[in-house]
Every structure is written in structure tokens, then in C-alpha cells.
Design an enzyme around this catalytic site. Sequence first.
Site: not given
Ligand SMILES: Cc1cc2nc3c(=O)[nH]c(=O)nc-3n(C[C@H](O)[C@H](O)[C@H](O)COP(=O)(O)OP(=O)(O)OC[C@H]3O[C@@H](n4cnc5c(N)ncnc54)[C@H](O)[C@@H]3O)c2cc1C
Length: 839
Positions: A497
Site C-alpha cells: 500500500e
Molecule cells: C506481500 C505483498 C502483498 C501485496 N498485495 C498486493 C495486492 O493485493 N495487489 C496489488 O496490486 N499489489 C500488491 N502488492 C504490491 C505492493 O503494493 C508493491 O510491492 C509496492 O507497490 C512496491 O512495488 P515493488 O515491490 O515493485 O517495489 P519497487 O517499486 O521496485 O520499489 C523498490 C524500492 O524503491 C523505492 N522507490 C521507488 N520509487 C521511489 C521514489 N520515486 N522515491 C523514493 N523511493 C522510491 C520504494 O519505496 C522501495 O523501497 C503486494 C506486495 C507484497 C510484497
Amino acid sequence: MLVAVLIVILVLAFFRASITSWVLAMMVIVPVVAIQSRISDTALQAVYLALFLFIVLFGIPVLRRNVVSGTVLKIFRKILPQISATEQEAIDAGTVWWDGDLFSGHPDWNKLLAFPKCGLSAAEQAFLDNEVEQLCAMLDDWDITHKRADLPPEVWQFMKTKGFFGMIIPKRYGGLELSAQAHSAVVSKVASRSGTAAVTVMVPNSLGPAELLLHYGTDEQKEKYLHRLACGLEVPCFALTGPFAGSDAGAIPDCGEVCYGEFAGQRVLGIRLTWEKRYITLAPVATLLGLAFKLYDPERLLGGETDRGITLALIPTDLPGVQIGRRHFPLNSAFLNGPTQGKEVFVPMDCIIGGISRIGQGWRMLMECLAAGRSISLPASSIGGMKLAARTSGAYSRVRKQFKMPIGKFEGVEEPLARIGAYTYMIDAARQFTALAVDLGEKPSVISAIVKYHATERGRTVINDAMDVHGGKGICLGPENYLGRGYELAPVTITVEGANILTRSMIIFGQGAIRSHPYVLKEIAAAHDRNHQRALHQFDEALFGHISFALGNAARSLVFALSNGRGIPAPPGGETRRYYQQLTRFSASFALSADVAMAVLGGSLKRREKISARLGDVLSMLYLCSAALKRFEDDGRPAEDLPLLHWAMQDALYQAQQAFDGVIRNFPNAPARWMLSALTFPLGLRLSPPADYLGHQIATLMMQPGAARDRLTAGIYLPKVHDKTRHALSPHLNPLPPAGEEANESLREFYVYDEQDAVGALEAALASTLACEPLQAELEKARKVGQLRSLEELPRIAEARDLGIITAEQALLLERDYALRRKVIMVDDFAPEELRAGH
Ligand SMILES: Cc1cc2nc3c(=O)[nH]c(=O)nc-3n(C[C@H](O)[C@H](O)[C@H](O)COP(=O)(O)OP(=O)(O)OC[C@H]3O[C@@H](n4cnc5c(N)ncnc54)[C@H](O)[C@@H]3O)c2cc1C
């Protein structure tokens, strides 16, 4: 003369004088100063000319609008940072609530205290005391996470039939229609028992399609799905994230093309969808998939644009081409989470949430629903874990002895205990206060980001501290370990989230500066207005309001910093009055810093994430402090809670000061840096972190049963058994659960803590340890004088009984105390084959 003039200027600024008042004041001040200064005639003429121009340009509205505001508007339009459509939707989403007051530099504390008290209805309380209590009693987290890697079928069934998946669905559709406050209380109680169960309950009640359907669904969609979702006939999930679109979710490559196709034996207009999503909670078992995708209409079958933007649809998962079922393995948690793909899945147009009129509005719909969902789910689940950590760490610190002392009496252990207690107190306050906002009809986008970020960050700190306090007991997994799985789950709460780094660096201040600021949004709206005259009027009003606001904040920041907040009007109340004053002072300095940052850095502020993050920290601390003060008042100002409140407030104010300092030290523009430093900290940094004696008081209240400990951890599940006999035989062995915890008071006497359960045994052991201390002292005395010779504890108790040092009943008490302490201290061990993968 100079001092008098400065005072007049300061007073005008302080009271946010209008531009007309400034013009009138200058008409008096400038001639008086000029004459008194005995400058040459030519200089005097120049001063009068400048004054004349000032009066004409700023005093005559039509000229001011067209010349001054018109010129600034032109520049403003040029420097206004480019905001993508998705960013704009995110900025526009949601509402402004108490964050608006904090941005005003002048929060209205009476308004804060006049918000209704957070509470539950009798029916909601009964649901918590009965159905939620029953659900928690069914949950064996070791069995769930280690053996089954899933919830048992009877738990799934119980959740579905008792309405856990339809807590936010109105009663007319068969849902429970709980308030946000009650919804939060349910998630929090379940989370104190099992993270897996809490996530399973959270998702359908958060972004799960029910929330979207309630706000945007057509009447037919509501009728078709809400009944079935409410009783678990449909298991929902919502799929936004994919491999190539995580935090930047607006960049999803998943797409749908408008076309004709076959559906239920008929040729209809619809969408052919292809997607690849991952991390989707409940996807492996979902029957109804909420999907975010980009819609294209290459043949213009809908008329208008070909690129129609992000759109949301509901996809039955039994359609040909939908792939679900595979699972991810999120840090040993067993909630169902996995990928889903779709290849050329054809759905009719009525699958679009809200119908054709909602095409392209998906991002905004998601952001609005996220503002509500994010206010509840993660704060609630985090606080469930934090309260469990607080309750067990306090008890464990008292029961566990090393160096012949309860470990919690060592100053080194007091330190993490204080943090655990005070953070739990403050985050619970913020959780309830934010749920109140949702119940009042708000969609608090900025606040939801604040509370999500800090609940999960502090949750992680608290579980880390609790692990340290428990030593090896927290590390060895098994049925006796009530902390390990929560520790593993902490990074999940941080990531979902809105991942936390992004939330802190981009969202809290980035969105707040535009959304919660009293003038910026109006200025931007005026800049985008194509009607020139209307734009000029609106911009002029906003610009001069903004200037007077900024001057006011500069004056207030300086005056309040010099007085250290003293003299600022604040609600009465001995112990808390100074906090309100310090918060008002910081609010003025925050509003000033926000304006300076936006004015000096302009569009580049978006890339200056470290500045933005620190400003967000200040705003967050102001919010958390507001919530804690409100909680203290709503709880009836209990004196026993004061150490928790003082520690939490002093820590947060200190953190706010350090964040300000970080902004100033790293501000890339030297004159602005000096000015901010002079106006915010003219006397230096004067706040210090909470004193050690407060930490000692918190550790003490956490280590003994009492009202403050019960209030701090209220609402978590404490395993009890219905056992009249045992209680009747030995009422002093196992104290009753705190009054009011049971729905039916008359049943209270039949419940005792379940000593077979790790948490129940710890509760019983705490009471027993305290009750047996005088007897233990007797035995120790007898041992020292050589009356007792046995080296081991149980034989020594028997020896003391046989020698008549203690009675037979006292011996029983001591034996039971030993058994309880042993159960608390012991950890699980396994035969090697029991731990083999796949067993
Ligand atoms: C257990 C679990 C359940 C989930 N459930 C759902 C679900 O039901 N439905 C759904 O749609 N999604 C779901 N998600 C997805 C979740 O919302 C995403 O994992 C999240 O949005 C982050 O995306 P990412 O993991 O690809 O990380 P990335 O986007 O690759 O980010 C990696 C890191 O970079 C940082 N970062 C990225 N951009 C910036 C920026 N501009 N400035 C500073 N920092 C930045 C992030 O904060 C993070 O620390 C779930 C994820 C998990 C792990």
C-alpha cells in the site's frame, strides 16, 4: 524609531494583515521614518515616489491584479512543474482534514478536542467480544504458518459465514456495515493472534473490489456482487502491481482493447484483456479479480480518443484465459498471495467498475479508495502486533530473571521497553484518530500516508525491540513463540500500500504541500484556468492571501521561538498545555519552511526527496502528537498514562526539531538557509529527548498488571478458557481478565487465562510471579541461614513444606509458579525430520 517600526511590521505580519492594511501602514510609516531620518531632499523625493508607486500598484485592486498579479501569474505558469495526469489524479484524490490545520501554522486545538470521541457501538463491541474472540480462539499460527501454509478450512468458512469479508458492506447487501473504528478494531485484534488471518481479513475490506463497487459501481454491479462478497460466496482480490510497475503503478503495461466478441453465446461490445500481475493477495483462490489496466479503443468503437487511460474491471476468474493459483511465499507468512496472468480474456463492457462513464478514471478511483483503506488496514494490523509486543515484553521482562533480577529492572532493558510502550501508545492514538476521520466521511489522503508510514515503521522498531528483550525466546520458532512471525511480517507491512521510502520521500510532504496548503492548490487552479479574467481574480486573491500567510508564519515562528512557545493560547490542562504551545510554534515554523522550500526550489523540490522527506517528518510528528493529546483527553486524562504521553510527546517533538534542523542544514540556497535558521531556531535547538526517569516509569507500568497496562494493550486477543472449577478452587492463582473485556459480565468469573497457550501462560506467570514473591523471599531467607539444603527449586519447595516453613497450599502455589515460569522460558525443539522441508 527603528525598533518601533520593526514592532509595527512584526505585529502586522503576526496578525496576517491584509494587503490594504499594509498599504495604509506604509502610508504612515514611510513618511515618518523618512522625515525623522533627515535624508536629503532628492532622497526624500525618491522615497515618496516609491511609496506612491507602491500605493498605486498594491492599493488599487484593478491595477494590482493586472500588473502585479498578472506578471507573477505569467512567471508562475512558466515555473509550475510538469505534473503528469496520474500525479494530478493522485494530488486531487481524497480530502483535507486535520492536516489542513497543521499546515495553517495556527492549529485550532479546540476543534481537535471537539471532534467526537473514538468509540464503538454496542453491536460492534458485541461482534468483537463474540465472533472475533471465537475466530481468534480458532487460530493456531504455528499450525497455519508452518504446517498447513494456509488457514484451516473451518477458519475460512467461519470468516466467510460470519461476515469478516463484508465488514464494510452495508447491511442491505448482507454486510456487517461496521464503522471504520470497528473495522480497525477487528483487524487489530485478529492481527494480535495471527498475521496471516489479519491480512486475509484486511484485503477484501480494503482495496478489494467491495470498496470500489460501493463508491463507483453501477446499481446492477452492486446488486450482482455485494451480496455474494458479503457472505464469502465470492473471494475477491485486487490486481494493480506487475513486474514492470511497482511503486510507479501508473506505468502498468497491462492493456485492454475495445472490440466485439462472444460472451455467453452472444456477440457483444467488450474488452480483450492481457495482463501480467504479481504479489496479489488472495489471487490464488480469488473468484473475482479486480483488475487495473490501460484501455485502448483503436477502432473508436466508443467514439472519441483511442487512448482511454487507466480503467478498472471485475473479471470472473473462471473465464477462459485467466491464470491464477500459483503462490508467492511472503516471508513465511501463509496468507495467499501470488501472480496472475490473463491472455486475450474477453469481457463485456459492463465488467468495467462504474460502467462506461468511469473509463479512464481508474487511477483516481484507486487513490480515493486507498485513502480510506490505507487509513485502516495497515495501522490496525501494525498496532495489533505492537500491543502484543508491549504486553508480552512487559510481562516477560518481569518473569524472566538474570543476575537474580527481573531483566526489565536493568536500565539497559528499560530503554527498549520505554520505546515499545510509548510508540504503542502514540500509534494507537493515531490509528483511532484516523479511523475517526474516515467515519466522519473524510478520505484523508495525506493523513493516511502519514499513519501508514509511521504505524509500520514504529511497528518494525517495536517488534525489533521486543525481540531484543526476549533474547533467544523470540528467535526459536514454534508454538511457544508469539513474536517471531510478527517479526518476519514487518517488512511486508512496510512494502505494501505504498512502499515506505516512497511514501516518506514523495507522498507525505509532496502531496501535502499542494493538497493541504491553504493557498497553493488555489494558485495552481488559477494558473490552469483558461478564462483570463477569472484566473487573474482568483490568482490575485490566492497570491496576496499566500503572502500575508507567509509573512505571518515568519513573524510567528520567530516570536514563538524566542518565547519557546510560552504565551501561546492553548487549551487548559496542567501537564499538556506546554505541548499544545510547542506544537503551535512548530506548526508556524513548518508552514514557513514549506513555503520557503516551494518558493526557492520550485519544481526541483520534487527531486529533492531528502528535503521533502524531512518536511514530511515534521508534518507527521505534528499529526502524531495531535492524536496523542486527543487520546489523553478522550481517555479522561488518566494520571497513570502520563509517562507514556510525556515520553511519546517529547520524543516526537525532539524528532520534529531534528527534522527541521536537517532541512535547514541541507537547504541548497544559503540566504534561505540563514533566514530559516534565524526565524526557526534563533536561540538554537532547545528540545531534548525524553529523560531516563520517564523510561523507568514506563517500564514499571508495563511490568505489572494494572489499568495503564490494560489501556495500553486494550483490544488484543488474550487466550482464555471457560473453567469455572479451576477458578472457584483457586481464584488467586489466575486473575480475571480486566473488567469490561467480556461482552457478558456475568460470564467473567468463568474465564481464566489459558495456561496451555504461550501468551495465556505468560499472563498467568506474571500474576503468579508477583503473588509468589513474598514466599520466594521466605525460602531465600531459609536457604541463607542453612535451613533449606536442596539445590533445585522443586525439591526446595517440598523441603520447605515438610519443615513447616510454608503451608501445603503455599507449596502448591510455588510449584505452579515454577511450572508457569518454566513454560514461559522454554522454547520449542523438534526432531530433525519434523523440520525437514516438505514435511
Ligand atoms: C506481500 C505483498 C502483498 C501485496 N498485495 C498486493 C495486492 O493485493 N495487489 C496489488 O496490486 N499489489 C500488491 N502488492 C504490491 C505492493 O503494493 C508493491 O510491492 C509496492 O507497490 C512496491 O512495488 P515493488 O515491490 O515493485 O517495489 P519497487 O517499486 O521496485 O520499489 C523498490 C524500492 O524503491 C523505492 N522507490 C521507488 N520509487 C521511489 C521514489 N520515486 N522515491 C523514493 N523511493 C522510491 C520504494 O519505496 C522501495 O523501497 C503486494 C506486495 C507484497 C510484497
